[in-house]
Design a protein around this motif. Structure first.
Motif, PDB file in Angstrom:
ATOM      1  N   ILE A   1      -8.557   2.253  -1.971  1.00  0.00           N
ATOM      2  CA  ILE A   1      -8.272   1.788  -0.607  1.00  0.00           C
ATOM      3  C   ILE A   1      -6.783   1.844  -0.318  1.00  0.00           C
ATOM      4  O   ILE A   1      -6.354   2.317   0.752  1.00  0.00           O
ATOM      5  CB  ILE A   1      -8.812   0.358  -0.409  1.00  0.00           C
ATOM      6  CG1 ILE A   1     -10.340   0.349  -0.468  1.00  0.00           C
ATOM      7  CG2 ILE A   1      -8.329  -0.218   0.929  1.00  0.00           C
ATOM      8  CD1 ILE A   1     -10.942  -1.027  -0.387  1.00  0.00           C
ATOM      9  N   SER A   2      -5.970   1.369  -1.280  1.00  0.00           N
ATOM     10  CA  SER A   2      -4.525   1.349  -1.046  1.00  0.00           C
ATOM     11  C   SER A   2      -3.972   2.764  -0.895  1.00  0.00           C
ATOM     12  O   SER A   2      -3.100   3.023  -0.055  1.00  0.00           O
ATOM     13  CB  SER A   2      -3.817   0.626  -2.185  1.00  0.00           C
ATOM     14  OG  SER A   2      -3.915   1.373  -3.379  1.00  0.00           O
TER      15      SER A   2
ATOM     16  N   ILE B   1      -0.067  -1.187  -6.542  1.00  0.00           N
ATOM     17  CA  ILE B   1      -1.299  -1.840  -6.995  1.00  0.00           C
ATOM     18  C   ILE B   1      -1.167  -2.315  -8.438  1.00  0.00           C
ATOM     19  O   ILE B   1      -1.627  -3.407  -8.798  1.00  0.00           O
ATOM     20  CB  ILE B   1      -2.495  -0.880  -6.850  1.00  0.00           C
ATOM     21  CG1 ILE B   1      -2.832  -0.676  -5.374  1.00  0.00           C
ATOM     22  CG2 ILE B   1      -3.713  -1.425  -7.580  1.00  0.00           C
ATOM     23  CD1 ILE B   1      -3.201  -1.957  -4.643  1.00  0.00           C
TER      24      ILE B   1
ATOM     25  N   ILE C   1      -8.252  -5.443   0.144  1.00  0.00           N
ATOM     26  CA  ILE C   1      -7.422  -5.468  -1.062  1.00  0.00           C
ATOM     27  C   ILE C   1      -7.172  -6.900  -1.513  1.00  0.00           C
ATOM     28  O   ILE C   1      -7.222  -7.215  -2.713  1.00  0.00           O
ATOM     29  CB  ILE C   1      -6.094  -4.728  -0.818  1.00  0.00           C
ATOM     30  CG1 ILE C   1      -6.338  -3.221  -0.729  1.00  0.00           C
ATOM     31  CG2 ILE C   1      -5.089  -5.029  -1.935  1.00  0.00           C
ATOM     32  CD1 ILE C   1      -5.113  -2.409  -0.370  1.00  0.00           C
TER      33      ILE C   1
ATOM     34  N   VAL D   1      -6.214  -3.834   4.075  1.00  0.00           N
ATOM     35  CA  VAL D   1      -5.390  -4.858   3.431  1.00  0.00           C
ATOM     36  C   VAL D   1      -6.214  -6.104   3.133  1.00  0.00           C
ATOM     37  O   VAL D   1      -6.078  -6.728   2.074  1.00  0.00           O
ATOM     38  CB  VAL D   1      -4.172  -5.197   4.315  1.00  0.00           C
ATOM     39  CG1 VAL D   1      -3.440  -6.422   3.770  1.00  0.00           C
ATOM     40  CG2 VAL D   1      -3.225  -4.017   4.408  1.00  0.00           C
TER      41      VAL D   1
ATOM     42  N   SER E   1       1.249   3.957  -4.051  1.00  0.00           N
ATOM     43  CA  SER E   1       0.041   3.142  -4.212  1.00  0.00           C
ATOM     44  C   SER E   1      -0.156   2.716  -5.669  1.00  0.00           C
ATOM     45  O   SER E   1      -0.479   1.563  -5.950  1.00  0.00           O
ATOM     46  CB  SER E   1      -1.174   3.932  -3.734  1.00  0.00           C
ATOM     47  OG  SER E   1      -2.361   3.207  -3.966  1.00  0.00           O
TER      48      SER E   1
ATOM     49  N   ILE F   1      -8.240  -8.346  -5.098  1.00  0.00           N
ATOM     50  CA  ILE F   1      -7.296  -8.986  -6.026  1.00  0.00           C
ATOM     51  C   ILE F   1      -7.888 -10.286  -6.562  1.00  0.00           C
ATOM     52  O   ILE F   1      -7.789 -10.603  -7.753  1.00  0.00           O
ATOM     53  CB  ILE F   1      -5.947  -9.245  -5.335  1.00  0.00           C
ATOM     54  CG1 ILE F   1      -5.214  -7.925  -5.077  1.00  0.00           C
ATOM     55  CG2 ILE F   1      -5.064 -10.165  -6.183  1.00  0.00           C
ATOM     56  CD1 ILE F   1      -3.943  -8.080  -4.278  1.00  0.00           C
TER      57      ILE F   1
ATOM     58  N   MET G   1      -9.754  -1.051  -5.381  1.00  0.00           N
ATOM     59  CA  MET G   1      -8.487  -1.476  -4.795  1.00  0.00           C
ATOM     60  C   MET G   1      -7.493  -0.319  -4.750  1.00  0.00           C
ATOM     61  O   MET G   1      -6.804  -0.095  -3.741  1.00  0.00           O
ATOM     62  CB  MET G   1      -7.922  -2.631  -5.639  1.00  0.00           C
ATOM     63  CG  MET G   1      -6.798  -3.406  -4.982  1.00  0.00           C
ATOM     64  SD  MET G   1      -6.042  -4.577  -6.148  1.00  0.00           S
ATOM     65  CE  MET G   1      -7.445  -5.254  -6.999  1.00  0.00           C
ATOM     66  N   SER G   2      -7.431   0.446  -5.831  1.00  0.00           N
ATOM     67  CA  SER G   2      -6.515   1.582  -5.880  1.00  0.00           C
ATOM     68  C   SER G   2      -6.893   2.645  -4.863  1.00  0.00           C
ATOM     69  O   SER G   2      -6.020   3.232  -4.197  1.00  0.00           O
ATOM     70  CB  SER G   2      -6.533   2.176  -7.292  1.00  0.00           C
ATOM     71  OG  SER G   2      -5.686   3.288  -7.379  1.00  0.00           O
TER      72      SER G   2
ATOM     73  N   ASN H   1     -10.769  -3.045  -9.538  1.00  0.00           N
ATOM     74  CA  ASN H   1      -9.437  -2.449  -9.673  1.00  0.00           C
ATOM     75  C   ASN H   1      -9.406  -1.003  -9.165  1.00  0.00           C
ATOM     76  O   ASN H   1      -8.461  -0.593  -8.479  1.00  0.00           O
ATOM     77  CB  ASN H   1      -8.965  -2.499 -11.125  1.00  0.00           C
ATOM     78  CG  ASN H   1      -8.597  -3.911 -11.566  1.00  0.00           C
ATOM     79  OD1 ASN H   1      -8.328  -4.774 -10.737  1.00  0.00           O
ATOM     80  ND2 ASN H   1      -8.588  -4.158 -12.859  1.00  0.00           N
TER      81      ASN H   1
END
Length: 450
Positions: free
Chosen positions: A106-107, A128, A39, A36, A124, A43, A103-104, A100
């Motif tokens: 990891i989420s 995201i 992320i 988190v 996710s 962002i 981030m996707s 981006n």
């Protein structure tokens, strides 16, 4: 390294209570907290790259030069990056896509700890996408639009660092995108910060609609933009409307001719109008010399310029100012006199018609959809005033010329001609010349502005 481990865990379907990372063992809660945190950082990175694109490509060259002259911090970095706009764009896009996608990944990995694989992907992706849209795109870009100058100077040094760190990847995509741009119809307009004339015209129209500009201000700005494209033939007083005198007349007789014509300056010819030798100007006569009967016009005339009908009006104005000429003669390719241009004609091209004393206005509005105007009015003026789209051709510039071209012959008084949603009626003729035209516009398809 952490990213690859997390992605590998999700892709292989491994579920662990503790994840080993670089010699450490993280529990599921710690792993989630770390993901988190990453992320949140990513962002911020997404917002950084998105806002950088807006800020960097919204700056025009003159704005950058102005910042450099003022010695603002980061201005040189902006100029350096903008010297190769394609590489700058690739740098921003590579950086933005990296953060981006990471981030996707990891989420999806984190959500996969708690939900089934299929559901984890859906949750996710939606989560995201929403987060990136709000905090990585919309908000940062809005901020960049409102603070273009300062934000561009802030991000430029950081973008140079990113360019060095990601140099191999950026270089690869730099050449790949160059190749793709050559074989696809797409362009690279975003790489240019220059504003076209059409963009400026659209902004002016928008300013009028929003109430920022008055109609007269909008018209002056439109004429100013059109000024550099106008030619001598478009703004001249045609030969048939010229008043001229012979160089053999006495000065006294010439003064009488000037008074009758209503002009203080008048062209002087020898033998015919195709041999204009100068300009007679009442205001430059020597008041101490009363022997006008003994002087001819040829002895007191002033020199003038002869310019081709294709002469650019902007260049002509510069020459007239430099040579202090108030009147010039327009000639065609054979040296035949076509007309004349005064400083007033040039000025009217920007400020509009300047009426003298009881001079009749060239445009008379009959009602919301009907107007009476002079035949020598330029077509672009008619289009602008009536908000219509009559064509302009090389063979004609005036509304009278358009009617002759449309008819293909001499016309008679009272004849009507239809063109798209416009009806043109020859209201008044003098010999074969169209003096006045009545234009009626169909209100169902377009309007008129008074």
């Amino acid at each position: 390294m952490i990213i690859f481990v997390l992605t590998a865990i999700f892709e292989t379907g491994i579920t662990l209570d503790a994840v080993p990372i670089v010699g450490f063992e993280l529990g599921q809660a710690e792993f989630t907290a770390l993901g988190v945190s990453m992320i949140l950082l990513l962002i911020m990175g997404s917002g950084f790259f998105s806002s950088s694109e807006i800020a960097m490509f919204s700056l025009s060259p003159y704005q950058i030069d102005a910042m450099i002259e003022e010695g603002k911090r980061g201005a040189q970095a902006i100029k350096s990056l903008k010297s190769d706009p394609h590489r700058l764009l690739v740098t921003i896009l590579v950086g933005n896509n990296l953060v981006n996608i990471t981030m996707s990944s990891i989420s999806t990995t984190i959500v996969g700890f708690y939900l089934d694989a299929g559901i984890a992907v859906i949750v996710s992706s939606l989560g995201i996408t929403s987060i990136v849209l709000l905090f990585g795109e919309s908000a940062p870009k809005s901020y960049a639009v409102d603070n273009t100058d300062s934000w561009a100077r802030t991000v430029a040094p950081l973008l140079k660092i990113v360019g060095k760190i990601l140099w191999p990847l950026i270089t690869l995509f730099y050449y790949l995108t160059r190749l793709i741009n050559k074989i696809t119809p797409g362009g690279s307009a975003i790489e240019s910060s220059y504003v076209s004339r059409d963009d400026i015209r659209n902004m002016i129209k928008m300013g009028e609609r929003e109430g920022i500009l008055e109609e007269e201000e909008r018209q002056i700005l439109d004429r100013t933009l059109r000024f550099t494209d106008a030619t001598a033939k478009e703004i001249m007083t045609p030969r048939l409307d010229m008043s001229a005198i012979s160089g053999q007349l006495t000065v006294e007789k010439a003064i009488e001719e000037c008074i009758q014509s209503g002009h203080a300056r008048i062209p002087v010819y020898e033998e015919s109008l195709d041999n204009i030798v100068g300009i007679f100007d009442i205001r430059e006569l020597d008041d101490t010399d009363s022997a006008f009967d003994d002087l001819t016009v040829a002895e007191v005339l002033n020199t003038t310029l002869h310019v081709p009908e294709s002469k650019n009006v902007d260049e002509l104005l510069s020459e007239m100012r430099e040579d202090r000429m108030r009147m010039v003669i327009v000639i065609d390719e054979f040296g035949t006199t076509e007309g004349l241009i005064t400083m007033e004609d040039v000025t009217e091209e920007i400020v509009g018609e300047i009426l003298m004393d009881d001079e009749e206005h060239p445009i008379e509005f009959v009602n919301d959809n009907e107007v009476l105007l002079r035949g020598e009015l330029n077509i672009h003026e008619v289009n602008e005033i009536l908000d219509i789209d009559l064509p302009e051709g090389e063979e004609f510039e005036t509304i009278a010329g358009f009617i002759f071209n449309l008819a293909g012959r001499l016309v008679e008084q009272g004849e009507e001609f239809d063109y798209e949603n416009v009806t043109l009626r020859t209201e008044q003729l003098e010999n074969t010349r169209i003096q006045k035209v009545r234009i009626t516009v169909n209100p169902n398809t377009t309007g008129m502005t008074e």
